[in-house]
Design a protein around this motif. Structure first.
Motif, short mmCIF file in Angstrom:
data_model
loop_
_atom_site.label_atom_id
_atom_site.label_comp_id
_atom_site.label_asym_id
_atom_site.label_seq_id
_atom_site.Cartn_x
_atom_site.Cartn_y
_atom_site.Cartn_z
N GLU A 223 -9.33 45.15 -29.09
CA GLU A 223 -9.33 43.83 -28.46
C GLU A 223 -10.95 43.60 -27.96
OE1 GLU A 223 -7.52 41.36 -24.76
OE2 GLU A 223 -6.52 43.11 -25.40
N GLU A 225 -13.65 40.70 -25.92
CA GLU A 225 -13.85 39.31 -25.44
C GLU A 225 -15.43 39.14 -24.99
OE1 GLU A 225 -12.00 36.80 -21.69
OE2 GLU A 225 -11.53 39.00 -21.96
N THR A 230 -12.73 35.59 -27.81
CA THR A 230 -11.59 36.46 -27.76
C THR A 230 -10.75 37.09 -28.92
OG1 THR A 230 -11.13 36.14 -25.38
CG2 THR A 230 -9.80 37.55 -26.16
N CYS A 232 -8.08 39.89 -30.40
CA CYS A 232 -7.00 41.09 -30.24
C CYS A 232 -6.17 41.09 -31.42
CB CYS A 232 -6.67 41.06 -29.04
SG CYS A 232 -5.18 40.06 -28.69
N SER A 285 -7.33 28.51 -29.06
CA SER A 285 -6.65 29.52 -29.23
C SER A 285 -5.77 29.43 -30.70
CB SER A 285 -5.76 30.04 -28.20
OG SER A 285 -6.72 30.49 -27.06
#
Length: 385
Positions: A223, A225, A230, A232, A285
């Motif tokens: 992961e 960021e 971001t 992961c 997202s």
């Protein structure tokens, strides 16, 4: 270099700048430091042995600080033959007269820098839990206390600095002074679901930050960021049953005001079945899924990291990002045998216990064949639990 790290003492790499008398100076410092180790240090007895250990042993680097004509701190680095991606600090020692004056910190910092410059991603060391002064120092330098150990510490800051996201961040900011983390005397037990990880967070004074979560099995990030993104990868567990399909999930967030083109490709090592590619224009997202299956006959690795590794290559605009999840492969049914002793005496009956353990989350039927050899007579007795 930041103000915090600029107050470190100058260091000298001993192996490449060896001088006449260095062995005697190291020996004198070690003799003065011997009483600070539990039970004494048990070091080499003379200067000749010190020189042989340092110059002709397994060390690839040894950094010292000096005051006048004295060597007052020493930190040695070696690469273990069974670990191609890691290194190990064999010794960190400082003259008691100079404790608390940043000499130990200076040589430790220099060794971690050496690991980074050598292109090695990981450096380890071992100490003891009661080392009240050193454990916080190690943690401030990026070392994580491996849970269940006494006390093994792992440092992935060199890998973070070599990462495509880390390199530009640390070109602007200091890896040591901007690291945000607790330094209490406890194990670094952090999990993502059922996956054990180490989490690093660097936050600069101007608000810029970098967060990287390292998988303890793959030794690489799962992961990452930044203020812009971001990304992961998630597995249901760090232990996956061979021969069964398991879900892999990715979560990617675009924090920019404009859409970004994203391309994702996932691949496994030999013995892992996954071939997932996906592209999209991302605002906000997005979540993606695929399945991975591990062959029950997958070849076991002989060198650490021993985990089977699932690698994700991600293009986020013009940024290239790699994530890697480690898998501890377990068979659907585990078989173990326990006998009273290794030697079976003729004509004397002995009992052996054969245990089957299922790692499946449902009932199954297992067929087991026992075949006696070398004139053994086998009498079976089944017990159901």
């Amino acid at each position: 270099m930041s103000a915090k790290t600029s107050i470190l003492h100058p260091t000298r790499e001993l192996l490449s700048t060896w001088r006449e008398g260095d062995a005697e100076k190291v020996l004198a410092m070690i003799d003065r430091s011997d009483a600070t180790f539990p039970g004494g240090g048990g070091w080499q007895e003379d200067a000749e042995e010190i020189e042989r250990w340092l110059r002709h042993g397994d060390q690839i680097a040894a950094y010292v600080t000096e005051e006048g004509d004295r060597i007052v701190a020493l930190c040695t680095l070696m690469v273990r033959p069974d670990q191609l991606e890691g290194s190990y600090i064999e010794l960190l020692i400082c003259d008691p007269e100079f404790h608390g004056k940043k000499h130990g910190k200076s040589v430790l910092h220099a060794v971690v820098e050496h690991v980074y410059r050598a292109g090695i991603g990981k450096v380890d060391l071992g100490t003891w839990a009661g080392n009240m002064k050193a454990v916080p120092l190690y943690k401030r330098t990026g070392f994580m206390w491996q849970p269940g150990s006494c006390v093994h510490m792992e440092n992935f800051t060199p890998a973070a600095r070599q990462h495509p996201l880390g390199a530009p961040f640390f070109a602007r900011h200091d890896w040591y002074s901007d690291l945000q983390r607790p330094v209490d005397l406890v194990e670094d037990l952090v999990t993502r679901g059922k996956v054990k990880v180490y989490e690093y967070l660097w936050r600069a004074a101007d608000g810029d930050f970098l967060r990287m979560v390292f998988d303890r099995q793959s030794w690489r990030p799962i992961e990452v960021e930044t203020p812009e993104l971001t990304a992961c990868v998630t597995l249901p567990d760090e232990k996956l049953v061979a021969g069964q399909p398991h879900r892999v999930k990715w979560q990617i967030t675009n924090s920019k005001s404009k859409p970004v083109q994203v391309f994702l490709a996932a691949r496994g090592e030999p013995g892992m079945e996954i071939a997932h590619r996906q592209s999209l224009e991302l605002s906000g997202s997005a979540a993606m899924e695929a399945q991975v299956t591990v062959d029950p006959e997958i070849v076991e690795k002989t060198r650490p990291p021993r985990a089977a590794v699932l690698t994700t290559e991600l293009m986020f605009g013009n940024r290239e990002i790699e994530l890697a999840a480690g898998i501890d492969v377990v068979q659907a049914v585990e078989i173990s045998i326990e006998g009273p002793r290794a030697l079976i005496l003729p004509t004397e009956p002995q009992q052996a216990r054969l245990t089957l353990r299922s790692h499946l989350d449902r009932k199954c039927v297992a067929q087991l064949r026992l075949r006696p050899v070398h004139n053994l007579e086998l009498k079976r007795r089944s017990v159901r639990v």
